[in-house]
Write an enzyme that holds these catalytic residues in place. Sequence first.
Site, short mmCIF file in Angstrom:
data_model
loop_
_atom_site.label_atom_id
_atom_site.label_comp_id
_atom_site.label_asym_id
_atom_site.label_seq_id
_atom_site.Cartn_x
_atom_site.Cartn_y
_atom_site.Cartn_z
N LYS A 127 0.84 -1.21 0.00
CA LYS A 127 0.00 0.00 0.00
C LYS A 127 0.87 1.26 0.00
O LYS A 127 0.68 2.17 -0.81
CB LYS A 127 -0.92 -0.01 1.22
CG LYS A 127 -1.92 1.13 1.20
CD LYS A 127 -2.83 1.08 2.41
CE LYS A 127 -2.70 2.37 3.15
NZ LYS A 127 -2.87 2.31 4.56
N ASP A 146 -6.97 1.48 1.00
CA ASP A 146 -7.00 1.78 2.43
C ASP A 146 -8.43 1.49 2.92
O ASP A 146 -9.23 0.90 2.20
CB ASP A 146 -6.58 3.24 2.69
CG ASP A 146 -7.65 4.23 2.25
OD1 ASP A 146 -8.61 3.83 1.56
OD2 ASP A 146 -7.54 5.41 2.63
#
Length: 227
Positions: A127, A146
């Site tokens: 991420k 997210d």
Amino acid sequence: MPRETAKAKTARLKKIIVALDRTYPEAHCELDHADPLQLLIATILSAQCTDKRVNIVTKELFKKYRSAADYANAPLAELEQAIRTTGFFRNKAKNIQSCCRKLVEFHNGQVPRTMEELTQLDGVGRKTANVVLGNAFGINVGVVVDTHVARLSQRLGLTRHKSPEKIESELMALVPQNQWALFSHWLIWHGRRRCAARKPDCPNCEIQKICPQVGVKIAGKTSNIEH
Ligand code: SF4
């Protein structure tokens, strides 16, 4: 509502993209940064912390630490103190220091531009690497998933998965690659401004007509539209 075909889902996604682009033409990464290193540090700090808090902390932090070597050579206790209010500060300080030591040792103090190299750094998962690649270098190799992106992808009927890795794969298959970074920003902006976790503002939502509202409680009921 019958199960949506892949073709219908792609057509609906196109409409979602058009509507979100129109609603948030200025959508961008909300972590303040002036270069790739600053974005890398801010993203590490943003774990379990709001962007607003991170921006308050980095305003001072970036004045004091200007290079990877500055973080690498700082007394750990001093670095911990500087980032204390972002939470999990001991772990984050340790990761930032180890990460920057590797940047100095293996990358001449620069942030590398590949997923493989970035994820070798301490505290940097897929991420974080996607955030840095997409926003500091304009390289789309993945979609940032997210909490907002995960929640909205489910409510919008784009995925049934819960794990960020699986959601990312599905979004990569659906969204045009040149829009991967932007797509995350649109969902994050919409999640923050309209589609909150606890109380989504569906009546005023710009994409309500094309959203199946999967899992959203509507007047005491929960939508069970298949997708
Ligand atoms: S209609 Fe409701 S659930 Fe769907 S995106 Fe808008 S606020 Fe979220």
